[in-house]
Design a protein around this motif. Sequence first.
Motif, PDB file in Angstrom:
ATOM      1  N   GLU A   1       0.823  -1.201   0.000  1.00 25.13           N
ATOM      2  CA  GLU A   1       0.000   0.000   0.000  1.00 25.13           C
ATOM      3  C   GLU A   1       0.864   1.261   0.000  1.00 25.13           C
ATOM      4  O   GLU A   1       1.981   1.252   0.535  1.00 25.13           O
ATOM      5  CB  GLU A   1      -0.907   0.022   1.235  1.00 25.13           C
TER       6      GLU A   1
ATOM      7  N   SER B   1      -3.122   3.807  -3.026  1.00 16.47           N
ATOM      8  CA  SER B   1      -2.869   2.822  -4.072  1.00 16.47           C
ATOM      9  C   SER B   1      -2.377   1.527  -3.444  1.00 16.47           C
ATOM     10  O   SER B   1      -1.726   1.535  -2.398  1.00 16.47           O
ATOM     11  CB  SER B   1      -1.811   3.330  -5.056  1.00 16.47           C
ATOM     12  N   CYS B   2      -2.662   0.434  -4.122  1.00 14.77           N
ATOM     13  CA  CYS B   2      -2.214  -0.880  -3.654  1.00 14.77           C
ATOM     14  C   CYS B   2      -1.818  -1.700  -4.871  1.00 14.77           C
ATOM     15  O   CYS B   2      -2.604  -1.836  -5.818  1.00 14.77           O
ATOM     16  CB  CYS B   2      -3.326  -1.573  -2.888  1.00 14.77           C
ATOM     17  N   VAL B   3      -0.593  -2.209  -4.840  1.00 17.55           N
ATOM     18  CA  VAL B   3      -0.153  -3.166  -5.848  1.00 17.55           C
ATOM     19  C   VAL B   3      -0.188  -4.543  -5.209  1.00 17.55           C
ATOM     20  O   VAL B   3       0.396  -4.749  -4.145  1.00 17.55           O
ATOM     21  CB  VAL B   3       1.272  -2.853  -6.335  1.00 17.55           C
TER      22      VAL B   3
ATOM     23  N   ARG C   1     -10.311  -0.377  -9.371  1.00 20.08           N
ATOM     24  CA  ARG C   1      -9.218  -1.317  -9.610  1.00 20.08           C
ATOM     25  C   ARG C   1      -8.787  -1.253 -11.065  1.00 20.08           C
ATOM     26  O   ARG C   1      -9.562  -0.864 -11.951  1.00 20.08           O
ATOM     27  CB  ARG C   1      -9.648  -2.735  -9.240  1.00 20.08           C
TER      28      ARG C   1
ATOM     29  N   LYS D   1      -2.954  -3.930 -14.189  1.00 19.73           N
ATOM     30  CA  LYS D   1      -1.772  -3.563 -13.404  1.00 19.73           C
ATOM     31  C   LYS D   1      -1.795  -4.186 -12.003  1.00 19.73           C
ATOM     32  O   LYS D   1      -0.930  -3.875 -11.191  1.00 19.73           O
ATOM     33  CB  LYS D   1      -1.688  -2.043 -13.271  1.00 19.73           C
ATOM     34  N   ASN D   2      -2.777  -5.038 -11.723  1.00 22.49           N
ATOM     35  CA  ASN D   2      -2.917  -5.634 -10.386  1.00 22.49           C
ATOM     36  C   ASN D   2      -2.955  -4.557  -9.295  1.00 22.49           C
ATOM     37  O   ASN D   2      -2.280  -4.678  -8.265  1.00 22.49           O
ATOM     38  CB  ASN D   2      -1.771  -6.616 -10.104  1.00 22.49           C
ATOM     39  N   MET D   3      -3.753  -3.529  -9.527  1.00 23.33           N
ATOM     40  CA  MET D   3      -3.799  -2.423  -8.581  1.00 23.33           C
ATOM     41  C   MET D   3      -5.232  -2.140  -8.125  1.00 23.33           C
ATOM     42  O   MET D   3      -6.200  -2.338  -8.864  1.00 23.33           O
ATOM     43  CB  MET D   3      -3.210  -1.157  -9.190  1.00 23.33           C
TER      44      MET D   3
END
Length: 116
Positions: A6, A21-23, A71, A75-77
């Motif tokens: 995060e 944001s979260c990857v 989401r 980008k897997n975010m």
Amino acid sequence: QVQPVESGGGLVQLGGSLRLSCVASGSGFSSNTMAWYRQTPGDVRLLVALVSGDGTTNYADSVKGRFTISRDNAKNMVFLQMNDLKPEDTAVYYCNVWPYTVDSPWGQGTQVAVIG
């Protein structure tokens, strides 16, 4: 199983905005319902908002109309746009799958502090 990282927290004035944001690394991201949670010292981790793989969203009553979860599966975010912030929004914010499973460890979280 995902491993989230995060970012985006900070110190903000009453009524201000932040975008978290979260990857989330790991397989099968696009099929997972993802969520943002928050935790204050001495309290349990609470669900703030969630978004399913197809984009359906749901929010805790305390943040409805102020927060928006989204989401980007490419980008897997996962993101959390937070507007009209209040002191009671002060917490460490985490992202993870929903419902939570022990296969997906918690990240470090990102601290949000609202003053004023």
